[in-house]
Scaffold this motif. Structure first.
Motif, PDB file in Angstrom:
ATOM      1  N   ASP A  10      33.929  75.233  29.356  1.00  0.00           N
ATOM      2  CA  ASP A  10      35.167  74.548  29.718  1.00  0.00           C
ATOM      3  C   ASP A  10      34.911  73.217  30.421  1.00  0.00           C
ATOM      4  OD1 ASP A  10      36.619  76.647  28.681  1.00  0.00           O
ATOM      5  OD2 ASP A  10      36.756  77.687  30.594  1.00  0.00           O
ATOM      6  N   ASN A  11      33.693  73.022  30.905  1.00  0.00           N
ATOM      7  CA  ASN A  11      33.306  71.824  31.643  1.00  0.00           C
ATOM      8  C   ASN A  11      32.529  70.881  30.720  1.00  0.00           C
ATOM      9  OD1 ASN A  11      31.546  70.099  33.230  1.00  0.00           O
ATOM     10  ND2 ASN A  11      32.113  71.332  35.002  1.00  0.00           N
ATOM     11  N   MET A  12      32.763  69.576  30.831  1.00  0.00           N
ATOM     12  CA  MET A  12      32.081  68.607  29.975  1.00  0.00           C
ATOM     13  C   MET A  12      30.582  68.512  30.235  1.00  0.00           C
ATOM     14  SD  MET A  12      34.178  65.135  29.188  1.00  0.00           S
ATOM     15  CE  MET A  12      32.997  64.142  28.344  1.00  0.00           C
ATOM     16  N   TYR A  13      30.122  68.923  31.406  1.00  0.00           N
ATOM     17  CA  TYR A  13      28.721  68.722  31.779  1.00  0.00           C
ATOM     18  C   TYR A  13      27.909  70.011  31.819  1.00  0.00           C
ATOM     19  CZ  TYR A  13      31.021  64.443  33.092  1.00  0.00           C
ATOM     20  OH  TYR A  13      31.790  63.316  33.058  1.00  0.00           O
ATOM     21  N   LYS A  14      28.559  71.148  31.684  1.00  0.00           N
ATOM     22  CA  LYS A  14      27.872  72.433  31.828  1.00  0.00           C
ATOM     23  C   LYS A  14      26.863  72.675  30.713  1.00  0.00           C
ATOM     24  CE  LYS A  14      27.247  76.226  34.072  1.00  0.00           C
ATOM     25  NZ  LYS A  14      26.741  76.226  35.430  1.00  0.00           N
ATOM     26  N   ALA A  15      27.181  72.309  29.477  1.00  0.00           N
ATOM     27  CA  ALA A  15      26.257  72.527  28.360  1.00  0.00           C
ATOM     28  C   ALA A  15      24.963  71.743  28.573  1.00  0.00           C
ATOM     29  CB  ALA A  15      26.917  72.135  27.034  1.00  0.00           C
ATOM     30  N   GLU A  16      25.063  70.528  29.085  1.00  0.00           N
ATOM     31  CA  GLU A  16      23.861  69.730  29.360  1.00  0.00           C
ATOM     32  C   GLU A  16      23.041  70.368  30.470  1.00  0.00           C
ATOM     33  OE1 GLU A  16      20.927  67.190  28.872  1.00  0.00           O
ATOM     34  OE2 GLU A  16      22.716  67.051  27.625  1.00  0.00           O
ATOM     35  N   GLU A  17      23.698  70.911  31.473  1.00  0.00           N
ATOM     36  CA  GLU A  17      23.013  71.594  32.571  1.00  0.00           C
ATOM     37  C   GLU A  17      22.227  72.799  32.042  1.00  0.00           C
ATOM     38  OE1 GLU A  17      24.569  74.343  36.178  1.00  0.00           O
ATOM     39  OE2 GLU A  17      25.544  72.387  36.009  1.00  0.00           O
ATOM     40  N   VAL A  18      22.834  73.566  31.158  1.00  0.00           N
ATOM     41  CA  VAL A  18      22.171  74.734  30.587  1.00  0.00           C
ATOM     42  C   VAL A  18      21.028  74.302  29.670  1.00  0.00           C
ATOM     43  CG1 VAL A  18      22.481  76.783  29.127  1.00  0.00           C
ATOM     44  CG2 VAL A  18      24.214  76.181  30.828  1.00  0.00           C
ATOM     45  N   ARG A  19      21.220  73.218  28.920  1.00  0.00           N
ATOM     46  CA  ARG A  19      20.143  72.718  28.056  1.00  0.00           C
ATOM     47  C   ARG A  19      18.931  72.326  28.902  1.00  0.00           C
ATOM     48  NH1 ARG A  19      20.370  67.711  23.764  1.00  0.00           N
ATOM     49  NH2 ARG A  19      20.937  66.549  25.632  1.00  0.00           N
ATOM     50  N   VAL A  37      21.162  70.817  21.037  1.00  0.00           N
ATOM     51  CA  VAL A  37      22.099  69.695  20.973  1.00  0.00           C
ATOM     52  C   VAL A  37      23.343  70.032  21.786  1.00  0.00           C
ATOM     53  CG1 VAL A  37      23.486  68.237  19.434  1.00  0.00           C
ATOM     54  CG2 VAL A  37      21.273  69.107  18.654  1.00  0.00           C
ATOM     55  N   VAL A  38      23.826  69.044  22.525  1.00  0.00           N
ATOM     56  CA  VAL A  38      25.060  69.203  23.290  1.00  0.00           C
ATOM     57  C   VAL A  38      26.144  68.364  22.628  1.00  0.00           C
ATOM     58  CG1 VAL A  38      26.194  68.730  25.492  1.00  0.00           C
ATOM     59  CG2 VAL A  38      23.879  69.667  25.468  1.00  0.00           C
ATOM     60  N   SER A 116      32.475  71.128  26.558  1.00  0.00           N
ATOM     61  CA  SER A 116      31.191  70.885  25.908  1.00  0.00           C
ATOM     62  C   SER A 116      30.728  72.151  25.193  1.00  0.00           C
ATOM     63  CB  SER A 116      30.144  70.440  26.927  1.00  0.00           C
ATOM     64  OG  SER A 116      29.948  71.429  27.922  1.00  0.00           O
ATOM     65  N   THR A 117      29.851  71.952  24.230  1.00  0.00           N
ATOM     66  CA  THR A 117      29.289  73.060  23.465  1.00  0.00           C
ATOM     67  C   THR A 117      27.790  72.847  23.358  1.00  0.00           C
ATOM     68  OG1 THR A 117      31.325  73.283  22.183  1.00  0.00           O
ATOM     69  CG2 THR A 117      29.353  74.284  21.259  1.00  0.00           C
ATOM     70  N   LEU A 118      27.030  73.908  23.533  1.00  0.00           N
ATOM     71  CA  LEU A 118      25.575  73.871  23.413  1.00  0.00           C
ATOM     72  C   LEU A 118      25.171  74.561  22.122  1.00  0.00           C
ATOM     73  CD1 LEU A 118      22.751  73.323  24.614  1.00  0.00           C
ATOM     74  CD2 LEU A 118      22.936  75.534  25.778  1.00  0.00           C
ATOM     75  N   PHE A 119      24.452  73.839  21.273  1.00  0.00           N
ATOM     76  CA  PHE A 119      23.920  74.374  20.022  1.00  0.00           C
ATOM     77  C   PHE A 119      22.409  74.513  20.221  1.00  0.00           C
ATOM     78  CE2 PHE A 119      27.703  72.033  18.949  1.00  0.00           C
ATOM     79  CZ  PHE A 119      28.303  72.759  17.938  1.00  0.00           C
ATOM     80  N   VAL A 120      21.895  75.717  20.055  1.00  0.00           N
ATOM     81  CA  VAL A 120      20.471  75.955  20.268  1.00  0.00           C
ATOM     82  C   VAL A 120      19.896  76.699  19.073  1.00  0.00           C
ATOM     83  CG1 VAL A 120      18.749  77.001  21.779  1.00  0.00           C
ATOM     84  CG2 VAL A 120      20.849  76.130  22.755  1.00  0.00           C
TER      85      VAL A 120
END
Length: 167
Positions: A10-19, A37-38, A116-120
């Motif tokens: 739900d947060n724009m920056y959380k996916a980058e943090e997890v990456r 990829v974020v 944001s979305t994290l693709f791994v």
């Protein structure tokens, strides 16, 4: 064979943090990432993919080097570098390694604004240690090629923070 995992936040920056956390785990040899990829969607609804590796820039640098080297042989290093850089940049832009960009854009198009979305793409991992690090990061599993059992474990680890934070 690699496994695809797509997690929405739900947060724009959380996916980058997890990456970044996954990259740290990679340096500890706990996970082997093929691609990460974020995708972010701003308030205006514009989707942007943040690739881990910029193939266009890498191709331009590599092409420039080889072009200059070949240009030196023919006594025209500047011309060789220019041709090599432009050719390398073009080939880098046309190369799609890892997760398909169109797939990511299509899936990210369904995101809510300011999320944001994290693709791994994972080659291998030590599941218990990776899940422990992902515990409490939040997020919703959107798509995966994991088994149903592994998918349930991952979603439970991601959701653990939501339960802990509300207590």
């Amino acid at each position: 064979m690699s496994s695809l995992v797509v997690v929405g936040y739900d947060n724009m920056y959380k996916a980058e943090e997890v990456r970044l956390a996954l990259r740290k785990l990679q340096t500890e040899y706990l996970i082997d990432l093929e691609d990460a990829v974020v995708a972010t969607k701003d308030a205006a609804g514009k989707v942007k993919l943040h690739q881990a590796l910029n193939l266009t820039a890498t191709g331009a640098v590599s092409g420039g080097f080889w072009g200059a080297l070949i240009g030196m042989i023919f006594l025209m290093p500047v011309v060789g570098m220019a041709i090599g850089a432009s050719t390398g940049a073009l080939s880098g832009a046309l190369t799609d390694l890892g997760i398909n960009d169109q797939f990511m854009k299509d899936l990210a198009g369904n995101m809510q604004p300011e999320s944001s979305t994290l693709f791994v793409l994972v080659r291998s991992m030590t599941p218990d240690k990776v899940l422990e690090q992902l515990r409490g990061t939040g997020g919703t599993l959107l798509q995966t090629s994991l088994s149903h059992e592994d998918e349930s474990k991952l979603q439970a680890a991601l959701s653990a923070a939501k339960v802990d934070q509300s207590a």
